[in-house]
Write a protein that holds these residues in place. Sequence first.
Motif, PDB file in Angstrom:
ATOM      1  N   GLU A 131      28.944  -8.627 -61.281  1.00  0.00           N
ATOM      2  CA  GLU A 131      27.648  -9.338 -61.589  1.00  0.00           C
ATOM      3  C   GLU A 131      27.919 -10.718 -62.554  1.00  0.00           C
ATOM      4  OE1 GLU A 131      24.376  -7.074 -63.130  1.00  0.00           O
ATOM      5  OE2 GLU A 131      25.017  -5.226 -62.253  1.00  0.00           O
ATOM      6  N   VAL A 132      27.086 -11.510 -62.590  1.00  0.00           N
ATOM      7  CA  VAL A 132      27.135 -12.792 -63.113  1.00  0.00           C
ATOM      8  C   VAL A 132      26.019 -13.012 -63.956  1.00  0.00           C
ATOM      9  CG1 VAL A 132      26.494 -14.081 -61.048  1.00  0.00           C
ATOM     10  CG2 VAL A 132      27.802 -15.214 -62.999  1.00  0.00           C
ATOM     11  N   GLY A 133      26.102 -13.408 -65.111  1.00  0.00           N
ATOM     12  CA  GLY A 133      25.149 -14.008 -66.022  1.00  0.00           C
ATOM     13  C   GLY A 133      25.009 -15.581 -66.194  1.00  0.00           C
ATOM     14  N   ILE A 134      24.186 -16.165 -65.746  1.00  0.00           N
ATOM     15  CA  ILE A 134      24.111 -17.592 -65.795  1.00  0.00           C
ATOM     16  C   ILE A 134      23.321 -18.431 -67.087  1.00  0.00           C
ATOM     17  CG2 ILE A 134      23.688 -19.747 -64.621  1.00  0.00           C
ATOM     18  CD1 ILE A 134      24.176 -18.273 -61.938  1.00  0.00           C
ATOM     19  N   PHE A 135      23.779 -18.925 -67.897  1.00  0.00           N
ATOM     20  CA  PHE A 135      23.052 -19.602 -68.995  1.00  0.00           C
ATOM     21  C   PHE A 135      22.930 -20.964 -68.818  1.00  0.00           C
ATOM     22  CE2 PHE A 135      25.533 -15.675 -69.765  1.00  0.00           C
ATOM     23  CZ  PHE A 135      24.575 -14.489 -69.932  1.00  0.00           C
ATOM     24  N   ALA A 136      21.792 -21.528 -69.202  1.00  0.00           N
ATOM     25  CA  ALA A 136      21.600 -22.930 -69.313  1.00  0.00           C
ATOM     26  C   ALA A 136      20.724 -23.409 -70.136  1.00  0.00           C
ATOM     27  CB  ALA A 136      21.261 -23.431 -67.640  1.00  0.00           C
ATOM     28  N   ILE A 137      20.790 -24.743 -70.291  1.00  0.00           N
ATOM     29  CA  ILE A 137      19.518 -25.522 -71.346  1.00  0.00           C
ATOM     30  C   ILE A 137      19.764 -26.933 -70.871  1.00  0.00           C
ATOM     31  CG2 ILE A 137      21.186 -25.848 -73.238  1.00  0.00           C
ATOM     32  CD1 ILE A 137      19.051 -25.733 -75.256  1.00  0.00           C
ATOM     33  N   THR A 138      18.406 -27.529 -70.931  1.00  0.00           N
ATOM     34  CA  THR A 138      18.472 -28.777 -70.571  1.00  0.00           C
ATOM     35  C   THR A 138      19.028 -29.830 -71.559  1.00  0.00           C
ATOM     36  OG1 THR A 138      16.318 -29.147 -71.520  1.00  0.00           O
ATOM     37  CG2 THR A 138      16.018 -28.385 -69.230  1.00  0.00           C
ATOM     38  N   ARG A 139      19.596 -30.935 -70.848  1.00  0.00           N
ATOM     39  CA  ARG A 139      20.451 -31.775 -71.624  1.00  0.00           C
ATOM     40  C   ARG A 139      19.363 -32.265 -72.773  1.00  0.00           C
ATOM     41  NH1 ARG A 139      24.507 -34.263 -67.314  1.00  0.00           N
ATOM     42  NH2 ARG A 139      26.068 -32.584 -67.199  1.00  0.00           N
ATOM     43  N   GLU A 140      18.137 -32.821 -72.193  1.00  0.00           N
ATOM     44  CA  GLU A 140      17.252 -33.439 -73.220  1.00  0.00           C
ATOM     45  C   GLU A 140      17.031 -32.547 -74.414  1.00  0.00           C
ATOM     46  OE1 GLU A 140      12.667 -35.122 -72.969  1.00  0.00           O
ATOM     47  OE2 GLU A 140      13.683 -34.120 -71.225  1.00  0.00           O
ATOM     48  N   ARG A 141      16.926 -31.137 -74.138  1.00  0.00           N
ATOM     49  CA  ARG A 141      16.458 -30.544 -75.297  1.00  0.00           C
ATOM     50  C   ARG A 141      17.532 -30.001 -76.074  1.00  0.00           C
ATOM     51  NH1 ARG A 141      13.389 -25.114 -73.651  1.00  0.00           N
ATOM     52  NH2 ARG A 141      11.653 -26.705 -73.643  1.00  0.00           N
ATOM     53  N   LEU A 142      18.622 -30.196 -75.721  1.00  0.00           N
ATOM     54  CA  LEU A 142      20.198 -29.784 -76.309  1.00  0.00           C
ATOM     55  C   LEU A 142      20.265 -31.092 -77.179  1.00  0.00           C
ATOM     56  CD1 LEU A 142      22.583 -28.065 -76.773  1.00  0.00           C
ATOM     57  CD2 LEU A 142      23.628 -29.065 -75.126  1.00  0.00           C
ATOM     58  N   GLN A 143      20.201 -32.517 -76.670  1.00  0.00           N
ATOM     59  CA  GLN A 143      20.516 -33.492 -77.028  1.00  0.00           C
ATOM     60  C   GLN A 143      19.514 -33.748 -78.597  1.00  0.00           C
ATOM     61  OE1 GLN A 143      23.168 -35.577 -76.916  1.00  0.00           O
ATOM     62  NE2 GLN A 143      23.843 -34.374 -75.288  1.00  0.00           N
ATOM     63  N   GLN A 144      18.198 -33.358 -78.478  1.00  0.00           N
ATOM     64  CA  GLN A 144      17.294 -33.548 -79.532  1.00  0.00           C
ATOM     65  C   GLN A 144      17.771 -32.691 -80.641  1.00  0.00           C
ATOM     66  OE1 GLN A 144      15.199 -30.827 -80.650  1.00  0.00           O
ATOM     67  NE2 GLN A 144      13.963 -32.267 -82.039  1.00  0.00           N
ATOM     68  N   ARG A 145      18.276 -31.428 -80.517  1.00  0.00           N
ATOM     69  CA  ARG A 145      18.735 -30.392 -81.499  1.00  0.00           C
ATOM     70  C   ARG A 145      20.100 -31.155 -82.075  1.00  0.00           C
ATOM     71  NH1 ARG A 145      17.827 -24.424 -82.434  1.00  0.00           N
ATOM     72  NH2 ARG A 145      15.707 -25.400 -82.494  1.00  0.00           N
ATOM     73  N   LEU A 146      20.925 -31.688 -81.143  1.00  0.00           N
ATOM     74  CA  LEU A 146      22.188 -32.023 -81.625  1.00  0.00           C
ATOM     75  C   LEU A 146      22.145 -33.320 -82.707  1.00  0.00           C
ATOM     76  CD1 LEU A 146      24.506 -31.574 -78.742  1.00  0.00           C
ATOM     77  CD2 LEU A 146      24.716 -30.387 -80.669  1.00  0.00           C
ATOM     78  N   GLY A 147      21.147 -34.215 -82.212  1.00  0.00           N
ATOM     79  CA  GLY A 147      20.653 -35.460 -83.129  1.00  0.00           C
ATOM     80  C   GLY A 147      20.012 -34.979 -84.310  1.00  0.00           C
ATOM     81  N   LEU A 148      19.497 -33.829 -84.422  1.00  0.00           N
ATOM     82  CA  LEU A 148      19.084 -33.498 -85.931  1.00  0.00           C
ATOM     83  C   LEU A 148      20.288 -32.860 -86.622  1.00  0.00           C
ATOM     84  CD1 LEU A 148      16.593 -32.829 -87.412  1.00  0.00           C
ATOM     85  CD2 LEU A 148      16.340 -30.585 -86.201  1.00  0.00           C
ATOM     86  N   TYR A 149      21.114 -32.386 -85.886  1.00  0.00           N
ATOM     87  CA  TYR A 149      22.513 -31.842 -86.810  1.00  0.00           C
ATOM     88  C   TYR A 149      23.105 -33.054 -87.034  1.00  0.00           C
ATOM     89  CZ  TYR A 149      21.647 -27.059 -84.647  1.00  0.00           C
ATOM     90  OH  TYR A 149      21.066 -25.844 -84.420  1.00  0.00           O
ATOM     91  N   ALA A 150      23.348 -34.001 -86.172  1.00  0.00           N
ATOM     92  CA  ALA A 150      24.173 -35.287 -86.444  1.00  0.00           C
ATOM     93  C   ALA A 150      23.698 -35.803 -88.024  1.00  0.00           C
ATOM     94  CB  ALA A 150      24.194 -36.280 -85.394  1.00  0.00           C
TER      95      ALA A 150
END
Length: 717
Positions: A131-150
């Motif tokens: 079996e395989v588990g596939i995990f994903a997040i949109t780049r737009e949402r991820l960049q928004q969070r990374l920008g806050l961290y930065a």
Amino acid sequence: MASSKSAWGMEIGANEIKAVRLERDGESVSVTDFAVIPHKKILSTPDVDQDELVRLSLGEFISQKSIEGERLVVSVPGQAAFARFAKLPPVEPKKVPDIVKFEAVQQIPFPIDQVEWDYQTFASDDSPEVEVGIFAITRERLQQRLGLYAELGIQPEVITLSPVAVFNALSYDLQLAGSRKPLVFLDIGTTASDLIVADEGRCWIRTFPLGGTHFTDAVMSAFKLSYTKADKLKQESATSKYAKQIMQAMRPVFSDLLQEIQRSLGYYQGLHRESKLETIVGLGSTFKIPGLRKFLGQQLQMEVLRLDEFKRIRVEGREAAEFAGHTVNLATAYGLALQGLGLVPISINLAPVKALREQIWRTKTKWFAATAAVVAIGGGLMFARGLLDRQSMRTGGVDPAVEQAISRGNSFRSQYQAIEAQSTVGYDAENIRRLMEDRAVWPMLINDAVSALASANPQPVLVGDNPAAIAQVPPEERRLISMRSLDGSYNGYAGNKRRIDVSLGVEFTHADRERFLNDTVAKWLRDNKVREGVPYVIVEDSISLNTPQLTTVTIGDDGREEKGGGGNGLPNVPSGGSASTPPLGGGSQRPPMAPKGSGGGGAGGLQGKRGGGAPIMAPGAGLEIGGGGSGGQTVGGTVGGTVGGATGGTVGGAPSVPTGPAGGERPKETELDKLAPIPNAPRLLNAGDKVHRGVITFTIELVGPAAAPVSAEENQA
């Protein structure tokens, strides 16, 4: 990911920031620091700037804890990302990445170039299935969070999903590796909940949008309080003098939570029928609500526990009590820190590759000066060595021994490729086997439709063969529902879900139209939405009586429909029989609710499922020849209609006589109505009686994803 001696795990929740620092000593770990920083307001509070609240809390965290130079692992909530699971076809290990990418394109509801994704395979020693588990997040949402961290100088090395971190934490803490007893972890967050199944090394996750804030909203509405005061009252419900009223206000949310859990567990057990789920471990502050564990345990018939302490980590000294008080909320941070130490079964990373490269580049800048000096010295030595080697080489060309070795190597490679080509077994058989998948869906759906109609509990005489007894039951009191049609169409717009939209055409005479259908057919569909052994679940929200399509026709003096009586009441559903034959006429056609033995074809039926003849729930319905004309030419006229239309039967309309070859003679007509006359069907409805017709629609969701076909290239590999 390479292991480290220490790591921070940090979760930004809707209520607070939770962080844990672990240090590793072999396979054991210890807590060296932790932090719980509440937000100024809960992020789910209406009309608040969530980013600003998170920014303030992060600022407080980094002012208290020094994380510069530390390995940091953070998470994103389950509802902000995607987790999909599928069984892989039997392929060679080297082809697994290609098959997984194919699955990812199918499963992720966004273009693959707009997401960051990773995967994890699960396999057990005693099963060939992978079996395989596939995990994903949109780049737009991820960049928004990374920008806050930065903005605050925070640079996480790893980003994963909160439910994955919970699975990692409890797999390590409860030492589930090799365990054959499945466990269910239910993490009730503020705005959403994660249900995680740990089963023999496998992980399965479902996130649904119901959390602690919904309990708070219920209290706020019942007591007319602000959100903040309602949340405080909810937290104090165990000791409040209004405990009974608080519990009464939250009861509907209890039921909604139970329904979501049942739906999730039912879906998982449909995929893994061999698994016996008996224990739930609860996480999150919502599990402190009194009576919640008991309610879930009684309704689910499962043992429901609450995570009150960790088995393999603890804090000593004066902070021990504070750490223990937050245990129920620290599992995610615990799992994140474990991933930083390299001690987890699922090590996915959704951090963008570009960000990781920049981070690695920055960590290496302090070595540039020393490296440049070494390179300069080494370059000079390498240049000198090259000159010496060139002078020492023989002028006779390549050594014959080298050429001989290369020739033998090429020969061995050719032999190996020939043997491999002869021994590789293709996957034609596997693709043929998959043609049989889901073959039980339609027979089961027909059986369910019949059972739903039978839930009307018709009076015994209505399913007998005595017309006189049937006529004695007033039509408006007859608890009989007949099937006019049953149709199913695959819903190609359901994203990654495999759904079929079902239409069930019905006919009945009971006076209370909507309530009668709702208390019988619709109720049966709701009560039986999830069942063991059934290859699909009924989507409860999709069940509709389509009240605007309910029509009523009145029977005239001659036993036929009165003009303007509303037609057949089934838009877009073809009717059997000749176009000129009245739907409720006498003669040789069967009137509605006709008893056993009467002639005529009913509705043309649907897509080869149920054709002419009596509706399935009509008295004495069964195999019969009838309903020629246009109904006999529909695909649905398998029972009744097709036979009449193809053979020129005269039951239900004029005979259909095929023409001979071009220039040939027309075959002689056989007057079957004279050789074997069929008596008129008895009248079971009188002038003025009313017949109701409608369409009940619902959607079924097939259990498990469809297997990916094996390509021709893989067949020939």
